[in-house]
Write an enzyme that holds these catalytic residues in place. Sequence first.
Site, PDB file in Angstrom:
ATOM      1  N   HIS A  66       0.815  -1.208   0.000  1.00  0.00           N
ATOM      2  CA  HIS A  66       0.000   0.000   0.000  1.00  0.00           C
ATOM      3  C   HIS A  66       0.850   1.260   0.000  1.00  0.00           C
ATOM      4  O   HIS A  66       1.954   1.271   0.535  1.00  0.00           O
ATOM      5  CB  HIS A  66      -0.893   0.030   1.247  1.00  0.00           C
ATOM      6  CG  HIS A  66      -1.720  -1.192   1.407  1.00  0.00           C
ATOM      7  ND1 HIS A  66      -1.960  -1.775   2.630  1.00  0.00           N
ATOM      8  CD2 HIS A  66      -2.359  -1.974   0.501  1.00  0.00           C
ATOM      9  CE1 HIS A  66      -2.719  -2.843   2.475  1.00  0.00           C
ATOM     10  NE2 HIS A  66      -2.968  -2.982   1.189  1.00  0.00           N
ATOM     11  N   LYS A  76       5.774   6.429   7.626  1.00  0.00           N
ATOM     12  CA  LYS A  76       5.222   5.415   8.534  1.00  0.00           C
ATOM     13  C   LYS A  76       6.314   4.929   9.473  1.00  0.00           C
ATOM     14  O   LYS A  76       7.458   4.732   9.056  1.00  0.00           O
ATOM     15  CB  LYS A  76       4.717   4.192   7.772  1.00  0.00           C
ATOM     16  CG  LYS A  76       3.481   4.384   6.959  1.00  0.00           C
ATOM     17  CD  LYS A  76       3.080   3.062   6.311  1.00  0.00           C
ATOM     18  CE  LYS A  76       1.881   3.219   5.415  1.00  0.00           C
ATOM     19  NZ  LYS A  76       1.538   1.959   4.741  1.00  0.00           N
ATOM     20  N   TYR A 136       1.063   1.088  13.699  1.00  0.00           N
ATOM     21  CA  TYR A 136       1.596   1.995  12.677  1.00  0.00           C
ATOM     22  C   TYR A 136       1.355   3.424  13.135  1.00  0.00           C
ATOM     23  O   TYR A 136       0.216   3.784  13.445  1.00  0.00           O
ATOM     24  CB  TYR A 136       0.832   1.871  11.357  1.00  0.00           C
ATOM     25  CG  TYR A 136       0.755   0.528  10.731  1.00  0.00           C
ATOM     26  CD1 TYR A 136       1.558   0.216   9.646  1.00  0.00           C
ATOM     27  CD2 TYR A 136      -0.160  -0.420  11.169  1.00  0.00           C
ATOM     28  CE1 TYR A 136       1.463  -1.012   9.025  1.00  0.00           C
ATOM     29  CE2 TYR A 136      -0.260  -1.657  10.560  1.00  0.00           C
ATOM     30  CZ  TYR A 136       0.557  -1.943   9.490  1.00  0.00           C
ATOM     31  OH  TYR A 136       0.448  -3.158   8.879  1.00  0.00           O
ATOM     32  N   ASP A 172      -6.238  -6.384  -1.916  1.00  0.00           N
ATOM     33  CA  ASP A 172      -4.822  -6.634  -2.185  1.00  0.00           C
ATOM     34  C   ASP A 172      -4.632  -7.619  -3.333  1.00  0.00           C
ATOM     35  O   ASP A 172      -3.710  -7.470  -4.136  1.00  0.00           O
ATOM     36  CB  ASP A 172      -4.113  -7.144  -0.930  1.00  0.00           C
ATOM     37  CG  ASP A 172      -3.977  -6.065   0.141  1.00  0.00           C
ATOM     38  OD1 ASP A 172      -4.239  -4.877  -0.159  1.00  0.00           O
ATOM     39  OD2 ASP A 172      -3.615  -6.412   1.282  1.00  0.00           O
TER      40      ASP A 172
END
Length: 187
Positions: A66, A76, A136, A172
């Site tokens: 992603h 991130k 995250y 995905d």
Amino acid sequence: MTVRFEIETTPIEGLLVLKRRRITDERGHISRLFCSDELAEIGWRGPVAQVNESASRFAGTVRGMHFQSPPFSEIKLVTCVAGCILDVAIDLRRNSPTFLNHVAVELSADNACSFLIPEGFAHGFQALTDDVRMIYAHSAPYHAEAEGGLSPTDPRLGVAWPLPVRHLSPRDAGHPLLDADYQGLAA
């Protein structure tokens, strides 16, 4: 200021592995997951705009690859707090000398490492154990219109997943393979 993380560079500029320093006693341990002052010294810009948790029940599960397109790109900081994963970041920066190269690192509750992923990278992981939990921190909020993804099994990306790829989400599994004209992300 002394950074409380041991910092490992990777072959791709900007991608860093951070080993958290644990303070341990007979009760267990404590470690710092995030410090804006310390992380600013190594590339974090802006506030923490979002913190997400994910859980994967089964070894072999792959989530990703992603990314958020500019102007909504994000940094991130990825941490595994239960179980073990192979975490992968792919350089999508159009003019980068490492365009479409990737780095894969093992993150686990035991090794106390986090992965700092700058803007312009696709990210995904494979659960190497059952019952994985991830945290995250994101430098920007999620924008659905900026969401993108790559197929985690795209041969052009060359990711060697250690386990058979299982349990892909429909989203995905539907990410396209790259074609020869793929230009990446503009800065």
